[in-house]
Design a protein around this motif. Structure first.
Motif, PDB file in Angstrom:
ATOM      1  N   GLY A 656       0.823  -1.199   0.000  1.00 28.30           N
ATOM      2  CA  GLY A 656       0.000   0.000   0.000  1.00 28.30           C
ATOM      3  C   GLY A 656       0.857   1.250   0.000  1.00 28.30           C
ATOM      4  N   ASP A 657       0.320   2.317   0.609  1.00 24.17           N
ATOM      5  CA  ASP A 657       1.074   3.569   0.729  1.00 24.17           C
ATOM      6  C   ASP A 657       1.942   3.460   1.976  1.00 24.17           C
ATOM      7  OD1 ASP A 657       2.031   6.079   0.269  1.00 24.17           O
ATOM      8  OD2 ASP A 657       0.194   7.133   0.831  1.00 24.17           O
ATOM      9  N   TRP A 658       3.063   2.833   1.831  1.00 27.18           N
ATOM     10  CA  TRP A 658       3.916   2.427   2.953  1.00 27.18           C
ATOM     11  C   TRP A 658       4.295   3.625   3.828  1.00 27.18           C
ATOM     12  CZ3 TRP A 658       4.771  -2.158   4.905  1.00 27.18           C
ATOM     13  CH2 TRP A 658       5.852  -2.360   5.772  1.00 27.18           C
ATOM     14  N   ALA A 659       4.338   3.366   5.145  1.00 28.09           N
ATOM     15  CA  ALA A 659       4.759   4.357   6.146  1.00 28.09           C
ATOM     16  C   ALA A 659       3.808   5.554   6.209  1.00 28.09           C
ATOM     17  CB  ALA A 659       6.188   4.825   5.891  1.00 28.09           C
ATOM     18  N   ALA A 660       2.520   5.315   5.927  1.00 28.55           N
ATOM     19  CA  ALA A 660       1.535   6.391   5.982  1.00 28.55           C
ATOM     20  C   ALA A 660       1.110   6.667   7.417  1.00 28.55           C
ATOM     21  CB  ALA A 660       0.312   6.025   5.145  1.00 28.55           C
ATOM     22  N   VAL A 661       0.771   7.907   7.684  1.00 22.75           N
ATOM     23  CA  VAL A 661       0.174   8.258   8.967  1.00 22.75           C
ATOM     24  C   VAL A 661      -1.213   7.634   9.053  1.00 22.75           C
ATOM     25  CG1 VAL A 661      -0.596  10.166  10.437  1.00 22.75           C
ATOM     26  CG2 VAL A 661       1.463  10.417   9.040  1.00 22.75           C
ATOM     27  N   ALA A 807      17.697  15.141  13.396  1.00 24.30           N
ATOM     28  CA  ALA A 807      18.149  14.234  12.338  1.00 24.30           C
ATOM     29  C   ALA A 807      19.081  14.939  11.366  1.00 24.30           C
ATOM     30  CB  ALA A 807      16.943  13.673  11.590  1.00 24.30           C
ATOM     31  N   THR A 808      20.084  14.208  10.904  1.00 23.94           N
ATOM     32  CA  THR A 808      20.957  14.680   9.833  1.00 23.94           C
ATOM     33  C   THR A 808      20.822  13.813   8.586  1.00 23.94           C
ATOM     34  OG1 THR A 808      22.774  13.360  10.741  1.00 23.94           O
ATOM     35  CG2 THR A 808      22.643  15.669  11.443  1.00 23.94           C
ATOM     36  N   THR A 809      19.902  12.863   8.623  1.00 24.23           N
ATOM     37  CA  THR A 809      19.511  12.052   7.475  1.00 24.23           C
ATOM     38  C   THR A 809      17.993  11.891   7.525  1.00 24.23           C
ATOM     39  OG1 THR A 809      20.048  10.115   8.818  1.00 24.23           O
ATOM     40  CG2 THR A 809      21.649  10.741   7.140  1.00 24.23           C
ATOM     41  N   THR A 810      17.418  11.385   6.449  1.00 23.98           N
ATOM     42  CA  THR A 810      15.968  11.208   6.381  1.00 23.98           C
ATOM     43  C   THR A 810      15.565   9.936   7.115  1.00 23.98           C
ATOM     44  OG1 THR A 810      16.051  12.218   4.181  1.00 23.98           O
ATOM     45  CG2 THR A 810      14.000  11.150   4.814  1.00 23.98           C
ATOM     46  N   TRP A 811      14.479  10.023   7.871  1.00 22.88           N
ATOM     47  CA  TRP A 811      13.990   8.875   8.638  1.00 22.88           C
ATOM     48  C   TRP A 811      13.220   7.892   7.747  1.00 22.88           C
ATOM     49  CZ3 TRP A 811      11.383  11.423  13.529  1.00 22.88           C
ATOM     50  CH2 TRP A 811      12.378  11.933  14.363  1.00 22.88           C
ATOM     51  N   GLU A 812      13.023   6.693   8.317  1.00 22.07           N
ATOM     52  CA  GLU A 812      12.206   5.672   7.657  1.00 22.07           C
ATOM     53  C   GLU A 812      10.718   5.933   7.867  1.00 22.07           C
ATOM     54  OE1 GLU A 812      11.700   0.784   7.631  1.00 22.07           O
ATOM     55  OE2 GLU A 812      12.817   1.773   9.230  1.00 22.07           O
ATOM     56  N   GLN A 813      10.356   6.459   9.014  1.00 26.36           N
ATOM     57  CA  GLN A 813       8.954   6.700   9.361  1.00 26.36           C
ATOM     58  C   GLN A 813       8.790   8.154   9.796  1.00 26.36           C
ATOM     59  OE1 GLN A 813       6.488   4.264   9.487  1.00 26.36           O
ATOM     60  NE2 GLN A 813       7.701   2.406   9.218  1.00 26.36           N
ATOM     61  N   TRP A 814       7.586   8.686   9.583  1.00 22.26           N
ATOM     62  CA  TRP A 814       7.310  10.028  10.098  1.00 22.26           C
ATOM     63  C   TRP A 814       7.536  10.074  11.614  1.00 22.26           C
ATOM     64  CZ3 TRP A 814       7.314  13.287   6.389  1.00 22.26           C
ATOM     65  CH2 TRP A 814       6.663  13.046   5.173  1.00 22.26           C
ATOM     66  N   ASN A 815       7.163   8.972  12.266  1.00 13.58           N
ATOM     67  CA  ASN A 815       7.254   8.923  13.730  1.00 13.58           C
ATOM     68  C   ASN A 815       8.309   7.913  14.170  1.00 13.58           C
ATOM     69  OD1 ASN A 815       5.789   6.768  12.763  1.00 13.58           O
ATOM     70  ND2 ASN A 815       4.355   6.696  14.471  1.00 13.58           N
ATOM     71  N   THR A 816       9.420   7.873  13.470  1.00 13.87           N
ATOM     72  CA  THR A 816      10.487   6.946  13.860  1.00 13.87           C
ATOM     73  C   THR A 816      10.828   7.114  15.338  1.00 13.87           C
ATOM     74  OG1 THR A 816      11.445   6.735  11.657  1.00 13.87           O
ATOM     75  CG2 THR A 816      12.932   6.397  13.507  1.00 13.87           C
ATOM     76  N   LEU A 817      10.835   8.326  15.810  1.00  8.76           N
ATOM     77  CA  LEU A 817      11.044   8.597  17.233  1.00  8.76           C
ATOM     78  C   LEU A 817       9.840   9.347  17.750  1.00  8.76           C
ATOM     79  CD1 LEU A 817      14.743   9.831  17.115  1.00  8.76           C
ATOM     80  CD2 LEU A 817      13.925   7.566  17.739  1.00  8.76           C
TER      81      LEU A 817
END
Length: 973
Positions: A656-661, A807-817
């Motif tokens: 699907g739309d992976w890593a969606a909120v 962050a100094t790089t892009t995360w995998e998830q919007w809410n990774t942390l």
């Protein structure tokens, strides 16, 4: 004075006969009457950054940039066009003319196909190029290249290694009997290898070679010009170090869902090498790997890409690859002949690695841009142009010594000046994150390992006790920002040096703005992209994955090609996709196919078509489309067969739309979106190749699918698609001719109202790639900018504006942390916004380098953004755009268009429903609206500027410009 005048005339008359060698300087600014081909490319490889170019084709193509021309006053000439060229190809030794194109009347300066006598294997050639413009004739430019081994019959030697011991060091001694004319090595060591001659590592910045492939289908080899190395007669020692790499059963099987049935084909490391020596007396000799080579287990006792390296310095043998080496211990035994990793009977290939290797240090990243080279003020991290070596910014002690490198990246650390007793064990551990607090609020600040999943990420060294020892791990890499050192308490920050490792490339893009938020996003994009460019586009560098996920590669490809010269890198990846394609046309979620499924989820399989298309868009090389066209068609036909069984309404695959909120309730729409997108892309490819049969066939298919998409997914109850989610409406609106014209405003309003009501974007990696261009194209550019500038959850800005880590790089998830802290902090699947930075904020659209478009979208709200500066160095030269908001009603736009190409420059309204009233070019008014008759009349002719037009519906003013530099000011009311 007369003598000087005669000398100048003679120089000008004979300048066309000057030979400009590829090693010479390209700066001709002090000789404005002399022009020279610049940045000559052979098979997409720039001779400026590559001193040794090896090709694996009988018919290479050549490209070059036109040098700048200046008038009698020293001003840059606009509108420089090529009218012809002349190419000569010689065999270097015999000086035989292989191809003389003669004068060719043509404006083309890119991808000129060789059309001479058949090139031969393992041969050195030179290409000499000149071009002609209306006013000038260039110097000749000479570039050297050589050929690989074209056929298996050109190879001799055996794959060697050992099934009995961990034989990771091999050596032999050869005798040089005469003066060397040329020495060329061809080598494939898998999983990884390093080549030594007389104790010296050949190509010191090169690491993790050869590139990872599906070895039974295609194993890569590399080549070295060793002519300067073999510069004396007598005995010469050769050594090879081997690593496990991806040719390791554990490496393949360690992750959940790994394809262990494929890993069973892999085993201990092995190497194949052939060294061809050509002497000045026209004799030759080949040195090959065979059972006469001696091998042992070296000081690196264990190596794993995932688990790290264990090295025992007590067993180091000094200069073990030297001819005069003798070992007091009987550790060396004859190597065994091992089977080839390639399944030739099933059509496997032993192929030249045409992409650049993984490197560390300054050689890993070349700089082509002319813009800012350091960090923008206010941006966290380390500049990508800092030479690839990263030093700690701080040190403290928590369960050992913890060093903060200040930047998340992929690589490893080297320790120097180690002084401890023999058999002292030191361990290095790596992490992306530190705990902010432990249980019960106790301030712990130790390293965070949960997102590493089932791997240890540890490099271990056992010291020899000799003092001032150095440890650098072999054949592994880590994704990290923090380094923990255990077992040694006396390491100073100056004794820690960490290397940013990635596939070699050139930085060709530069984007900066008046917004620190956008600049930090751009910084994070660059670093996460480099971190995941490790011979193939991986998903993340830190945990037990690092797979070639196709979805990630498809989503970031447009952004990548704006920022980096990774053409050969992605050509290699496309070939790997083709290798993995099954007879029914299916491609897999990952390449090599390790995890996931086949057929791939359509939004992952789309990488085949999407990467091919953007490669064409950025280079103008239609042969890229030609090479992969049949395979892409087979993939689309495979999807069509699946669609016939399910219809679009039930076409859901995996992600699907992976890593969606907020995931849309009917994910079949998401899969259908990619299917339609691929069909539409294939129609465009067919038009480029003039395949009218397929244009007609797949246009009919697309229209049928478009009608069905609307019929099965449109929901009148929500005035939108499926559940009215942002994802569903974005994807429907992004597809051409899916939403009926009568409903487009309704669906768009539904999307806008949802964004305004929530205050943020709720989709995932698929829909966000379409979101920003959609909003900018549909008149909601200000809203797009507000989303991009947001620092609250969920947003790009939240990744570096939260209470846990900037962050100094892009995360995998919007809410990774903090809620998804098991996820990666270094991913590139959200990097698609980077393409929007260049295409819409700066307005640079390359369009296959035919007619470039410069069309920056400038917000109505001047407080959102007031300055953008961007540059993209294409194969035709640098394209630059810089705009500054001067007032509510006016904007300054400076552009640079490379020679031999035109551009359309467009100015959007600065005020809603506004009209452009006046245009200034280089401080002179050249157009002003005639209020009485409202006609578009040029008041003054400006050299290089023509074809003034106005879009009546949007008010956009456009002009055509020839090559050169321009500064415009537009006034609106």
């Amino acid at each position: 004075m007369l003598a000087l005048l005669i000398l100048v005339l003679l120089i000008n008359k004979s300048s066309s006969h000057f030979l400009h060698d590829s090693g010479a300087s390209e700066d001709s600014s002090s000789f404005p009457s002399i022009i020279t081909p610049r940045h000559v490319r052979i098979q997409h490889t720039d001779v400026t950054t590559h001193s040794d170019i090896v090709i694996d084709t009988y018919t290479p193509h050549f490209s070059w940039q036109l040098g700048d021309e200046f008038d009698d006053e020293g001003d840059l000439v606009r509108g420089v066009k090529q009218v012809g060229y002349h190419i000569l190809v010689h065999a270097d030794v015999s000086n035989q003319v292989m191809w003389d194109s003669g004068y060719v009347h043509s404006s083309s300066s890119a991808h000129i196909l060789y059309a001479g006598a058949l090139l031969t294997s393992d041969t050195r050639y030179s290409a000499t190029i000149k071009y002609f413009t209306v006013q000038r004739e260039s110097q000749w430019y000479k570039a050297h290249f050589r050929t690989a081994l074209f056929s298996l019959t050109d190879w001799s030697g055996e794959w060697i290694g050992s099934n009995g011991i961990n034989m990771n060091q091999l050596r032999t001694v050869i005798n040089i009997s005469n003066t060397i004319r040329a020495a060329t090595a061809y080598i494939s060591g898998i999983g990884y290898y390093q080549l030594y001659i007389e104790g010296q590592l050949i190509d010191k910045s090169r690491r993790l070679d050869v590139g990872w492939t599906t070895y039974q289908q295609r194993t890569l080899y590399t080549s070295y010009d060793l002519t300067d190395v073999f510069n004396a007669t007598g005995p010469i020692g050769i050594g090879i170090v081997l690593g496990q790499g991806w040719y390791n059963r554990q490496q393949w099987a360690i992750g959940l869902g790994a394809r262990t049935e494929l890993s069973d084909q892999y085993g201990p490391p092995r190497v194949l090498m052939q060294l061809n020596l050509n002497y000045t007396d026209d004799t030759s000799q080949s040195v090959v790997t065979d059972s006469s080579w001696l091998g042992r287990e070296g000081e690196h006792r264990y190596d794993s890409v995932y688990m790290g390296t264990t090295m025992d310095l007590r067993v180091v043998r000094s200069c073990w690859s030297c001819a005069n080496f003798t070992d007091p211990y009987p550790l060396w035994i004859n190597a065994s002949i091992l089977p080839s990793p390639v399944n030739f009977t099933a059509g496997g290939h032993l192929s030249l690695q045409t992409m650049d290797p993984i490197r560390i240090g300054p050689d890993a990243l070349h700089i082509a841009t002319s813009g800012r080279s350091g960090l923008v003020t206010g941006v966290n991290g380390v500049s990508v142009t800092d030479g690839g070596v990263i030093k700690p910014i701080s040190k403290d002690s928590v369960n050992g010594q913890v060093f903060d490198l200040g930047q998340n990246f992929a690589g490893w650390c080297k320790l120097t000046s180690l002084k401890a007793a023999k058999s002292t064990i030191i361990q290095l551990r790596y992490a992306e994150l530190r705990y902010s607090s432990g249980e019960n609020g106790i301030d712990f600040k130790g390293l965070y390992y949960e997102n590493l999943q089932s791997i240890a990420v540890m490099d271990t060294v056992i010291l020899n006790g000799t003092g001032n020892e150095t440890f650098e791990p072999l054949f592994t890499y880590h994704g990290f920002r923090y380094l923990l050192v255990n077992g040694y308490d006396n390491i100073d920050k100056d004794d820690v040096e960490c290397y940013n490792a990635h596939s070699e490339t050139t930085l060709i893009g530069n984007f900066t703005s008046s917004s620190v938020v956008l600049n930090q996003i751009q910084h994070n994009i660059l670093w996460s992209q480099l971190s995941n460019s490790m011979s193939l586009p991986t998903d993340c560098p830190q945990r037990n994955e690092r797979r070639g996920w196709m979805g990630d590669a498809a989503l970031s490809i447009d952004e990548v090609l704006y920022n980096f010269d990774y053409v050969n890198f992605y050509l290699n990846f496309l070939t790997m996709i083709a290798d993995n394609q099954t007879p029914d046309g299916a491609v897999s979620d990952t390449v090599p196919f390790t995890v996931g499924t086949s057929p791939a989820d359509p939004n992952w399989g789309t990488a085949y078509a999407t990467i091919t298309w953007y490669m064409y868009e950025h280079t103008g090389d239609r042969t890229i489309i030609e090479k992969y066209y049949v395979g892409i068609q087979a993939w689309i036909d495979c999807l069509t067969g699946k669609y016939v069984q399910t219809g679009l309404a039930n076409m859901y695959y995996n992600y699907g739309d992976w890593a969606a909120v907020q995931q849309t309730k009917n994910a079949s729409l998401v899969s259908s979106y990619a299917f339609l997108q691929d069909v539409h892309t294939f129609i465009n490819m067919s038009e480029i190749l003039n395949r009218t049969d397929n244009v007609e066939k797949y246009t009919r298919l697309y229209q049928r699918l478009a009608d069905e998409f609307h019929r099965v997914f449109y929901n009148t109850a929500v005035s939108g698609y499926t559940d009215g989610s942002q994802t569903a409406n974005i994807l429907a609106l992004a597809l051409p001719n899916v939403v009926p014209a009568s409903l487009r405003t309704t669906v768009l309003s539904s999307l806008i109202n949802s964004i305004l009501a929530t205050g943020y974007f709720t989709g995932g990696i698929v829909s966000i790639a379409a979101l920003y261009p959609l909003l900018s194209n549909e008149g909601y550019h200000d809203l797009a900018l507000k989303l991009a500038l947001s620092t609250s959850y969920p947003s790009y800005g939240y990744m570096f504006h939260n209470d846990i880590q900037n962050a100094t790089t892009t995360w995998e998830q919007w809410n990774t942390l903090p809620t998804q802290a098991g996820s990666s902090l270094n991913h590139h699947m959200f990097n698609s916004i980077g393409a929007w930075f260049y295409q819409y904020l700066a307005g640079i659209q390359l369009n296959a380098l035919n007619t470039i478009k410069i069309h920056p979208r400038i917000p109505y709200d001047a407080n959102l953004l007031n300055h953008i500066e961007a540059e993209v160095v294409t194969i035709k030269g640098a394209v630059r755009a810089k705009w500054t908001r001067l007032s509510v009603e006016s904007v300054s736009l400076s552009v640079t268009i490379p020679n031999n190409v035109d551009a359309i420059v467009s100015f959007d309204a600065l005020i809603k429903n506004g009209r452009c009233m006046k245009l200034i070019c280089d401080d002179e008014v050249f157009w002003m609206r005639e209020v009485m008759d409202n006609e578009l009349r040029m008041l003054k002719n400006v050299h290089g500027v023509s074809e003034l037009t106005e879009n009546q519906s949007t008010g956009t003013i456009s002009i055509r410009v020839a090559s050169g530099k321009y500064t415009f000011i537009a006034y609106w009311q």
